[in-house]
Design a protein around this motif. Structure first.
Motif, PDB file in Angstrom:
ATOM      1  N   THR A   1      47.383  53.387  32.874  1.00  0.00           N
ATOM      2  CA  THR A   1      48.603  54.198  32.756  1.00  0.00           C
ATOM      3  C   THR A   1      49.208  54.610  34.093  1.00  0.00           C
ATOM      4  O   THR A   1      50.317  55.111  34.141  1.00  0.00           O
ATOM      5  CB  THR A   1      48.327  55.456  31.904  1.00  0.00           C
ATOM      6  OG1 THR A   1      47.149  56.086  32.412  1.00  0.00           O
ATOM      7  CG2 THR A   1      48.139  55.119  30.453  1.00  0.00           C
ATOM      8  N   PHE A   2      48.443  54.439  35.201  1.00  0.00           N
ATOM      9  CA  PHE A   2      48.987  54.805  36.509  1.00  0.00           C
ATOM     10  C   PHE A   2      49.604  53.619  37.224  1.00  0.00           C
ATOM     11  O   PHE A   2      50.126  53.757  38.333  1.00  0.00           O
ATOM     12  CB  PHE A   2      47.879  55.411  37.406  1.00  0.00           C
ATOM     13  CG  PHE A   2      46.677  54.507  37.559  1.00  0.00           C
ATOM     14  CD1 PHE A   2      46.684  53.459  38.453  1.00  0.00           C
ATOM     15  CD2 PHE A   2      45.549  54.700  36.767  1.00  0.00           C
ATOM     16  CE1 PHE A   2      45.588  52.618  38.584  1.00  0.00           C
ATOM     17  CE2 PHE A   2      44.453  53.864  36.890  1.00  0.00           C
ATOM     18  CZ  PHE A   2      44.479  52.818  37.801  1.00  0.00           C
ATOM     19  N   CYS A   3      49.540  52.423  36.619  1.00  0.00           N
ATOM     20  CA  CYS A   3      49.809  51.204  37.384  1.00  0.00           C
ATOM     21  C   CYS A   3      51.097  50.506  36.946  1.00  0.00           C
ATOM     22  O   CYS A   3      51.356  50.334  35.761  1.00  0.00           O
ATOM     23  CB  CYS A   3      48.623  50.261  37.226  1.00  0.00           C
ATOM     24  SG  CYS A   3      48.823  48.733  38.146  1.00  0.00           S
ATOM     25  N   ILE A   4      51.849  50.070  37.922  1.00  0.00           N
ATOM     26  CA  ILE A   4      53.128  49.406  37.671  1.00  0.00           C
ATOM     27  C   ILE A   4      52.966  47.878  37.639  1.00  0.00           C
ATOM     28  O   ILE A   4      53.879  47.146  37.235  1.00  0.00           O
ATOM     29  CB  ILE A   4      54.168  49.849  38.745  1.00  0.00           C
ATOM     30  CG1 ILE A   4      55.599  49.472  38.383  1.00  0.00           C
ATOM     31  CG2 ILE A   4      53.821  49.325  40.124  1.00  0.00           C
ATOM     32  CD1 ILE A   4      56.255  50.352  37.373  1.00  0.00           C
ATOM     33  N   VAL A   5      51.778  47.391  38.044  1.00  0.00           N
ATOM     34  CA  VAL A   5      51.594  45.942  38.197  1.00  0.00           C
ATOM     35  C   VAL A   5      51.923  45.135  36.928  1.00  0.00           C
ATOM     36  O   VAL A   5      52.685  44.162  37.005  1.00  0.00           O
ATOM     37  CB  VAL A   5      50.166  45.617  38.714  1.00  0.00           C
ATOM     38  CG1 VAL A   5      49.837  44.147  38.567  1.00  0.00           C
ATOM     39  CG2 VAL A   5      50.056  46.026  40.173  1.00  0.00           C
ATOM     40  N   PRO A   6      51.381  45.498  35.743  1.00  0.00           N
ATOM     41  CA  PRO A   6      51.667  44.648  34.570  1.00  0.00           C
ATOM     42  C   PRO A   6      53.159  44.536  34.287  1.00  0.00           C
ATOM     43  O   PRO A   6      53.641  43.478  33.884  1.00  0.00           O
ATOM     44  CB  PRO A   6      50.937  45.342  33.428  1.00  0.00           C
ATOM     45  CG  PRO A   6      49.901  46.183  34.086  1.00  0.00           C
ATOM     46  CD  PRO A   6      50.483  46.600  35.407  1.00  0.00           C
ATOM     47  N   ALA A   7      53.910  45.640  34.539  1.00  0.00           N
ATOM     48  CA  ALA A   7      55.351  45.600  34.271  1.00  0.00           C
ATOM     49  C   ALA A   7      56.063  44.641  35.226  1.00  0.00           C
ATOM     50  O   ALA A   7      57.077  44.045  34.872  1.00  0.00           O
ATOM     51  CB  ALA A   7      55.939  46.998  34.411  1.00  0.00           C
TER      52      ALA A   7
ATOM     53  N   GLY B   1      49.062  38.338  37.617  1.00  0.00           N
ATOM     54  CA  GLY B   1      49.362  39.174  36.459  1.00  0.00           C
ATOM     55  C   GLY B   1      48.116  39.857  35.931  1.00  0.00           C
ATOM     56  O   GLY B   1      47.009  39.642  36.433  1.00  0.00           O
ATOM     57  N   CYS B   2      48.308  40.705  34.928  1.00  0.00           N
ATOM     58  CA  CYS B   2      47.180  41.479  34.410  1.00  0.00           C
ATOM     59  C   CYS B   2      47.428  41.827  32.938  1.00  0.00           C
ATOM     60  O   CYS B   2      48.533  42.233  32.584  1.00  0.00           O
ATOM     61  CB  CYS B   2      47.032  42.759  35.237  1.00  0.00           C
ATOM     62  SG  CYS B   2      45.666  43.776  34.676  1.00  0.00           S
ATOM     63  N   ASN B   3      46.374  41.672  32.111  1.00  0.00           N
ATOM     64  CA  ASN B   3      46.515  41.994  30.687  1.00  0.00           C
ATOM     65  C   ASN B   3      46.136  43.435  30.371  1.00  0.00           C
ATOM     66  O   ASN B   3      46.174  43.844  29.224  1.00  0.00           O
ATOM     67  CB  ASN B   3      45.641  41.043  29.847  1.00  0.00           C
ATOM     68  CG  ASN B   3      46.161  39.620  29.894  1.00  0.00           C
ATOM     69  OD1 ASN B   3      47.268  39.376  30.386  1.00  0.00           O
ATOM     70  ND2 ASN B   3      45.383  38.682  29.415  1.00  0.00           N
ATOM     71  N   ASN B   4      45.723  44.190  31.389  1.00  0.00           N
ATOM     72  CA  ASN B   4      45.375  45.587  31.144  1.00  0.00           C
ATOM     73  C   ASN B   4      46.628  46.459  31.222  1.00  0.00           C
ATOM     74  O   ASN B   4      47.684  46.003  31.672  1.00  0.00           O
ATOM     75  CB  ASN B   4      44.338  46.063  32.173  1.00  0.00           C
ATOM     76  CG  ASN B   4      43.030  45.329  31.983  1.00  0.00           C
ATOM     77  OD1 ASN B   4      42.572  45.139  30.868  1.00  0.00           O
ATOM     78  ND2 ASN B   4      42.437  44.891  33.081  1.00  0.00           N
ATOM     79  N   THR B   5      46.457  47.712  30.814  1.00  0.00           N
ATOM     80  CA  THR B   5      47.622  48.603  30.778  1.00  0.00           C
ATOM     81  C   THR B   5      47.245  49.969  31.346  1.00  0.00           C
ATOM     82  O   THR B   5      47.495  50.991  30.714  1.00  0.00           O
ATOM     83  CB  THR B   5      48.127  48.776  29.324  1.00  0.00           C
ATOM     84  OG1 THR B   5      47.001  49.190  28.526  1.00  0.00           O
ATOM     85  CG2 THR B   5      48.727  47.518  28.762  1.00  0.00           C
TER      86      THR B   5
END
Ligand code: SF4
Length: 460
Positions: free
Chosen positions: A147-153, A141-145
């Motif tokens: 804007t190009f990345c789908i990983v946190p979602a 998981g990842c706590n960053n956001t």
């Protein structure tokens, strides 16, 4: 991360009594999807379309779809491909055996997702691709956001594994013949955020230095945001942490970094590179760059070129920006025309390759230690070469020495030629055999037997 998850899935399937099929039809087919890839949806549904005929021919064949795209599309997959038996998400790969069994007994498709991680993937059995090398998850998981990345979602908030557990897993792997581990996380240097220890990643690297028999430690991937000089000190001071650093840049422009919601700026990024160069002068530094992010102007792009010239990456992995549905950047209204993206991309690739080649040429005459990955290699004229990675992770093709060399053995040789993406080392080759090499020989032998067992056991 996705490859590591696939190894876990393989391990669980073996636990169910299944074996990998080298050729011929399989009884269970698992597609592990990655939504970071462009056109992942088109590829998945294309593959599922092809599998329909197979399912009609062999109705007992089970088809399962997992990974990020399954987490994103969920019920949509069964709607579009009702011949799929199981859909499972990124948080519940441990459920795969139960879902396959339930689908078989109930003769009904099973969809199961979890909102948060149920079992840390490293607790599951694994079938490694290589006897000598292993992935070890330290966080997911990842706590960053960005804007190009789908990983946190799709992968959720960062979850850190406790250090004792990680070290224990590495010790078990080393006893099994592994000499190289890659510590894995979406953002490894924020490791410890969950249990409140900002220096945890440096401590983990140092602790790896105390594991006897562990020859190479790599990690993937750090983030410039929280990257501390403590990590560089740990790399420098720990004998088995390799001198290679992957530091994603994404853009050299402060305005674009802001729009990407990447919280470092050009100056901070370059100061990390400068520190890395002064503390670990022999390190090969690689990066990821996105070209043509929405709103990127020509002068923004020139800032990226400026950083590439200053940082002198040994490899720059460059990507043309393309919309990923579900990310904030996909709906930004200042998207860049494709021809502009392509033109900038070509300029960046040309510069990156020229620098990579210049950096590789500096290796000529150096002795490099290579962990052999491919012991068959290729013939170039009269010379047969085997391949592997140097300590700094450069790809090296080495003239095959006399006698036995197996994947997992080490060869040391002098670099005689440099190309932009690899080195040739043909002079003064010496070999060091390892336990992993012995295991590789045995595994090759075992695989022959396993294939026969699969055929006998088909349909069971
Ligand atoms: S740091 Fe950014 S790019 Fe990396 S996984 Fe997290 S959100 Fe995605």
């Amino acid at each position: 991360m996705n490859v590591h998850d696939s190894e876990r899935m393989s391990g669980m399937l073996e636990g169910m009594g299944l074996t990998a099929v080298q050729d011929g039809p399989a009884d269970v087919i698992v597609i592990n999807t990655c939504a970071v890839r462009e056109n992942a949806g088109t590829k998945l549904y294309g593959n599922l379309g092809m599998l329909r005929a197979l399912k009609l021919e062999r109705p007992h064949t089970q088809i399962a779809v997992g990974g990020c795209l399954a987490q994103k599309d969920q019920g949509e997959i069964i709607k579009r491909a009702p011949w799929v038996d199981v859909v499972f998400g990124t948080h519940n790969i441990s459920a795969l055996p139960v879902l396959l069994e339930r689908a078989r007994i109930e003769k009904e498709s099973q969809i199961e997702m979890a909102e948060a991680l149920e079992v840390f993937p490293s607790h599951l059995p694994s079938k490694r691709d290589h006897a000598y090398s292993a992935w070890v998850s330290i966080s997911v998981g990842c706590n960053n956001t960005c804007t190009f990345c789908i990983v946190p979602a799709l992968r959720g908030k960062e979850k850190d594994r406790r250090m004792g557990e990680i070290l224990e897993e590495i010790e078990v792997l080393v006893a099994d013949g592994v000499s190289e581990v890659t510590l894995l996380g979406q953002n490894v240097n924020s490791y410890g955020v969950e249990f409140g220890d900002k220096e945890a990643f440096g401590k983990l690297l140092r602790a790896c230095g105390d594991i006897a028999g562990l020859e190479r430690v790599r990690f993937f991937s750090p983030h410039p945001k929280e990257f501390s000089t403590d990590v560089l000190h740990a790399m420098r001071d720990t004998h088995n942490v390799m001198p290679s650093l992957h530091m994603p840049l994404q853009s050299g422009s402060d305005a674009v970094l802001k729009a990407m919601r990447r919280s470092y700026r050009q100056e901070r990024y370059l100061s990390i590179i400068e520190d890395a160069r002064s503390l670990i002068p022999n390190a090969a530094i690689t990066t990821d760059i996105i070209v043509g992010f929405p709103g990127e102007t020509e002068s923004d792009f020139e800032e990226t070129l400026k950083v590439v010239k200053a940082a002198r990456f040994s490899t720059a992995y460059t990507y043309q920006y393309s919309k990923r549905p579900g990310t904030p950047a996909a709906t930004m209204d200042n998207q860049i025309p494709q021809e502009v993206v392509t033109e900038r991309f070509n300029r960046l690739v040309e510069l990156g390759n020229a620098i990579a080649w210049e950096e590789n040429k500096k290796q000529i005459g150096q002795r490099v230690e290579v962990l052999v990955a491919d012991d068959q290699g290729k013939k170039d004229g009269e010379t047969q070469r085997i391949s592997g990675r140097a300590r700094d992770n450069r790809l090296v093709h080495v003239a095959k020495p006399e006698g036995l060399v197996r994947p997992g053995d080490f060869v040391t040789a002098e670099v005689t030629y440099a190309a932009p993406f690899h080195l040739i080392a043909d002079a003064n080759v010496t070999v060091r055999h390892t336990l992993a090499g012995d295991k590789a020989s045995n595994a090759a032998h075992d695989n022959g037997l396993l294939t026969i067992k699969t055929r006998i056991g088909q349909g069971v």
